[in-house]
Design a protein around this motif. Structure first.
Motif, mmCIF file in Angstrom:
data_model
loop_
_atom_site.group_PDB
_atom_site.id
_atom_site.type_symbol
_atom_site.label_atom_id
_atom_site.label_comp_id
_atom_site.label_asym_id
_atom_site.label_seq_id
_atom_site.Cartn_x
_atom_site.Cartn_y
_atom_site.Cartn_z
ATOM 1 N N VAL D 204 45.675 54.850 32.864
ATOM 2 C CA VAL D 204 45.934 53.959 32.029
ATOM 3 C C VAL D 204 44.736 53.340 31.396
ATOM 4 N N TYR D 205 44.471 53.019 30.348
ATOM 5 C CA TYR D 205 43.254 52.528 29.720
ATOM 6 C C TYR D 205 43.815 51.275 29.018
ATOM 7 N N SER D 206 43.119 50.163 29.523
ATOM 8 C CA SER D 206 43.302 48.773 28.607
ATOM 9 C C SER D 206 42.026 48.445 28.125
ATOM 10 N N GLY D 207 41.958 47.703 26.975
ATOM 11 C CA GLY D 207 40.789 47.383 26.353
ATOM 12 C C GLY D 207 39.888 46.221 27.082
ATOM 13 N N ASP D 208 38.676 46.394 27.359
ATOM 14 C CA ASP D 208 37.897 45.629 28.015
ATOM 15 C C ASP D 208 37.426 44.765 26.877
ATOM 16 N N TRP D 209 37.680 43.445 26.752
ATOM 17 C CA TRP D 209 37.690 42.316 26.003
ATOM 18 C C TRP D 209 36.189 41.841 26.241
ATOM 19 N N THR D 210 35.354 42.373 27.274
ATOM 20 C CA THR D 210 34.100 41.734 27.627
ATOM 21 C C THR D 210 32.916 42.497 26.810
ATOM 22 N N GLY D 211 33.619 43.812 26.307
ATOM 23 C CA GLY D 211 32.535 44.845 25.834
ATOM 24 C C GLY D 211 31.807 45.841 26.862
ATOM 25 N N SER D 212 31.861 45.153 28.181
ATOM 26 C CA SER D 212 31.584 46.138 29.096
ATOM 27 C C SER D 212 32.016 47.483 29.516
ATOM 28 N N SER D 213 31.591 48.369 30.242
ATOM 29 C CA SER D 213 32.026 49.403 30.417
ATOM 30 C C SER D 213 32.179 49.847 31.793
ATOM 31 N N GLY D 214 32.954 50.942 32.182
ATOM 32 C CA GLY D 214 33.193 51.373 33.625
ATOM 33 C C GLY D 214 33.857 50.356 34.505
ATOM 34 N N HIS D 242 46.210 36.478 47.459
ATOM 35 C CA HIS D 242 46.585 35.970 46.100
ATOM 36 C C HIS D 242 47.425 37.037 45.272
ATOM 37 N N ILE D 243 48.254 36.271 45.123
ATOM 38 C CA ILE D 243 49.582 36.903 44.229
ATOM 39 C C ILE D 243 49.439 36.520 42.765
ATOM 40 N N GLU D 244 48.933 37.331 42.004
ATOM 41 C CA GLU D 244 48.593 37.109 40.648
ATOM 42 C C GLU D 244 49.901 36.919 39.642
ATOM 43 N N THR D 245 50.816 37.931 39.856
ATOM 44 C CA THR D 245 51.876 37.643 39.058
ATOM 45 C C THR D 245 52.906 38.681 39.707
ATOM 46 N N GLY D 246 54.284 38.592 39.643
ATOM 47 C CA GLY D 246 55.490 39.440 39.963
ATOM 48 C C GLY D 246 55.953 38.714 41.309
ATOM 49 N N SER D 305 47.862 34.704 32.099
ATOM 50 C CA SER D 305 46.601 34.971 31.341
ATOM 51 C C SER D 305 45.428 35.579 32.065
ATOM 52 N N THR D 306 45.635 35.646 33.331
ATOM 53 C CA THR D 306 44.583 36.292 34.000
ATOM 54 C C THR D 306 44.534 37.831 33.872
ATOM 55 N N PHE D 307 45.702 38.324 33.619
ATOM 56 C CA PHE D 307 46.061 39.594 33.363
ATOM 57 C C PHE D 307 45.212 40.214 32.282
ATOM 58 N N HIS D 308 44.651 39.446 31.259
ATOM 59 C CA HIS D 308 44.096 39.632 30.503
ATOM 60 C C HIS D 308 42.361 39.431 30.588
ATOM 61 N N THR D 309 42.185 38.763 31.614
ATOM 62 C CA THR D 309 40.858 38.381 31.623
ATOM 63 C C THR D 309 40.139 38.869 33.116
#
Lengths: 320, 320, 320, 320
Positions: D204-214, D242-246, D305-309
């Motif tokens: 799976v590929y998700s967009g990296d909002w930070t503009g970083s790569s790898g 730490h359980i993030e979600t689910g 929200s952390t799922f996106h960050t």
């Protein structure tokens, strides 16, 4: 007398004898994930994670397999005194004794079949260690996350020479309620299931075909879910533990079950009743006939023959 | 006085009000798989397959959502008389009345918050129809094999203006035992969980932030397994039922839960406690602080805000 | 030739014959929760909620039980042409025909045992009705939330006079990969499991001890979870469906299984492999000996005798 | 070109970087029940019980968290050569190298985002030790019966600067099939799910909002059942992970999930798709819009929200 019901709150602990102490200890601690909470001579005290008392099992090295003392916790000091008086009136009292680790004053007696039993109210609650402290404070000990994760002692099934006689004692003297029973065509009871609580049963008597007394059919531990029992079967398969029968569902009591022999030879059941409870205060005993019993388990599996022949300790039968 | 415990055996039935009777009826009969066992004016009597009494829910067409009478079954005729005497002594009695279908003589009263309640011992046991006769005779009705297969009424959670006052009434007059509670930093109780049985709770009071009285937080039904609750979530998703929160696990009481709004607006919970029971006769109430409560549910999910604001019937709040 | 693997993508549909059409229809639609998506003379087309093609089962009224055509969907038009050429080269082709509802051009052939089979690429995808539209658009049809909720066709197990000969055909001509097999002490194969996909098997041949040909051992449907299979057992119990064996776990392929006879007499399996997949492109066939097979199922249950004797249609055996 | 599909058989292994090697090792071996099968400098090779290759995870001590090499096993030697040619033609080849323990000749390359990847066919199958030999010979290693019992590597979810560009590479050069994707209102892809098999996704590929790569979003392991994931949540709770979600169910792909952070900081998912498979050879990519995505997960839970960050390694963002 009806009012005896609830004087016994629940089963407390059970002592198991094993001729192979180290392997039995491995079975209970490594496969069932009980924690050892004490040693005392030839005995180890083992605790299941959801039991609130000091120990669930007293495991004792012995020349044979079989069952030692069964503990019953009374609902209160007054309830204890009432039951002791009734036991003495029935002529089955042995007397007060030191119940050992985790126990206070304890009254010893026997059922008509001679199984040694204890009744007590004083009880030291389980205190988790630093390492076994649970994340949620409404839980006795940490969820082990290992093996079968046996949750608590669920019930004990004794063999008895005379089911009806033992049953009358449990009902009249201890206040157990028979929730289900099997009556043979000849009118005799061959099995009787008693509850002291809202569980559908806590203590069971099955007929001992050998005419012996004081023997054990099985001890059962509750698991959280039926999936746990399916997983348990895989774990026993991987660890070379003899699976006698199951997983399947009993018609009687509808328990989802798995029976294995622990390394010492005692039959151990893992059981899950789903959400089944007996809430009715006027529950009418369900009686099963020989013909109904012959239909096998709930989903049609025939009862395995060793279920009727294996008990502990083993007995030498005269050649017939 | 401790001896009141066990005079109430269990919750019997609960009446739910709905402004959308047909859709609520569809929810309970088609999605929860309850069977309609009677009609009476604006009310339908609905039965969950494992409940042994005449009905589980009385569903009544009404101008708003909300809760009507809550039935408590006494453990015996003597227990009933003792509780009625205590209720009258507490000045909360209303009087004997005809309990309606399935009920015999019934004593009406209210809790301090004004929720109407019934206590009774006489009860007509559920009789399956030819079509709903179960395959196993130790079961009240046929396993429906449809929808959520709601097994039985599990608990009722009232809203109350004053949690402590209602709690004292339940404990002292009805004999409920508080197994868990939340105490705010200001010393007030904001939630209290009571059991009449070996279940970890049967009746709950949560603070009503609106200052109203007689309202409902939710009614809960037991399912067999946690898998049933996961399946229930899929069924509600497919049927357009609003899922408020869950499936997840409460820290308090460790219940695996799912909350939805039935079409009439009442919050309905589906719950599974696994094998959790309160067997200790001397259970010590577990108290949670505001800080502990703020941690959210067992696995870290934050409590959804509507959980604190949605109650039935809805109330008009003054603009603040 | 290895490159034939993946030319067949998966099993498409199977036709079942029943001498009791109405009751079989009830079984598939009411207990398995398939939807009827079409009628055609003596046949009903039935769809399982997660199958993406037009139908899962073609149920046909017939004088006996048994199996009709088995559909195999090719991976592409080119794959179809390659397989048709190979089938013709093997002398087992029958010819192109109209595949009926939901199908385009279809090539008919038989396996060496005479079972009629179809291979095709053109396929009309299932279109849900307004009422059966799923909430999530990545799902073929609405989750029924009824009965066994049969998810999709999982596999077909044929009986065959000569397992090895049928197996060679499946492997060499159709490109199936044998993932597991049983070899008798005399060197003969008595069972062979083939996959066309990453499932551990799609098509199975078991030896037909009667020397008949073209018969069926069973058709299997996948359920979501093992819990679904436990629930299925309860549903079949309540509905008077004969449970032949299970729930239990096969040693071969490790499938959690339940076998019943549908009202027409055909054996139907409900199976769940958990997360088991065959991902290795160079999987080595697992071979079980007679002695290993004699140990019974994974958790020790002996294989029930009818498992070796019941096939459909029934055959008259000469008195021996 | 469609014919590239199936040249990659499945994900082989993934290398994870951890700044806290000992604690990460404890997480994978004690909580997930992987077995250590080798050491090599700063790396440990860890094997999940159902993976047939040498190792599932290469865990490497590193100054930060993050992901190292991802291994893809080709379906055959010919498939390997075809993919290497395509990779070279795409200008993304690095060259043949020694793949290390369990691997033979291996071709290194990078995706457009710079994630290092390996493709290979030669592979040493896992050989159980005397102690880890499974009871059933169709299983790679003994079922551990401990902790989460992680069954196998399920999928890897990379972050990528440009989802579409990475996706084109996976589809055109590696032969992955996009089964589902999210398209933003501005026309850009923000997530794309690819399969190389009948699983619904492997990469799976998700967009990296930070503009970083790898960088890494998460690595996922399959469990047997959804119950395993509920149990996993309890185990992580007890062990301070730490359980993030689910646990909850994704709308996209319908995966039942639990996300935690391993002690090194990488997000780890435990997932169960039930019996979901993509069998259709002509599956049409399911596309979700921003509005659909905003509805949250399948049962209505809002995406945390952390799922996106949260991604690894962490990046320093310029003050905005």
């Amino acid at each position: 007398m009806a009012s005896a019901f609830r004087d016994v709150a629940h089963l407390g602990f059970v002592e198991l004898y094993t001729p192979d102490f180290e392997k039995s200890l491995w079975f209970f601690t490594e496969l069932l994930a009980m924690r050892e909470v004490g040693r005392d001579g030839d005995s180890a005290y083992l605790h299941a994670w959801d039991d609130y008392e000091h120990h669930t099992i007293k495991l004792t090295a012995h020349e044979t397999s079989g069952v030692g003392r069964l503990g019953l916790r009374a609902a209160s000091e007054e309830a204890l005194q009432r039951r002791v008086a009734a036991i003495e009136a029935a002529g089955r009292g042995v007397g007060w004794h030191d119940g050992g680790p985790g126990m206070g004053k304890t009254y010893a007696f026997t059922d008509p079949d001679g199984h040694p039993m204890d009744i007590y109210f004083d009880s030291e609650w389980h205190v988790p260690t630093e390492e076994s402290r649970p994340a949620l404070k409404n839980q006795a000990d940490r969820f082990p996350g290992r093996g079968v994760n046996a949750r608590r002692l669920d019930h004990v099934n004794f063999l008895g020479k005379d089911v009806a006689e033992n049953g009358r004692f449990v009902e009249e003297v201890l206040g157990g309620k028979p929730t289900e029973q099997i009556r043979l065509d000849n009118g005799m009871l061959s099995g009787q299931w008693f509850t002291f609580s809202n569980k559908s049963y806590d203590l069971v008597y099955s007929g001992d075909w050998t005419g012996s007394s004081g023997r054990l059919h099985h001890v059962a531990f509750a698991t959280d879910t039926r999936e746990d029992i399916l997983k348990a079967a895989d774990i026993f398969l991987e660890n070379g533990i003899h699976i006698e029968t199951g997983p399947h569902k009993h018609a009687i009591q509808q328990t989802f079950f798995l029976y294995v022999y622990e390394p010492g030879g005692n039959r151990i059941e893992f059981c899950n009743a789903g959400a089944r409870l007996i809430l009715a205060p006027d529950w009418k005993t369900i009686e099963w006939s020989e013909a109904e019993r012959a239909k096998g388990q709930a989903w049609g599996m025939k009862t395995i023959s060793t279920f009727h022949t294996h008990g502990t300790p083993p007995v030498e039968l005269p050649a017939s």
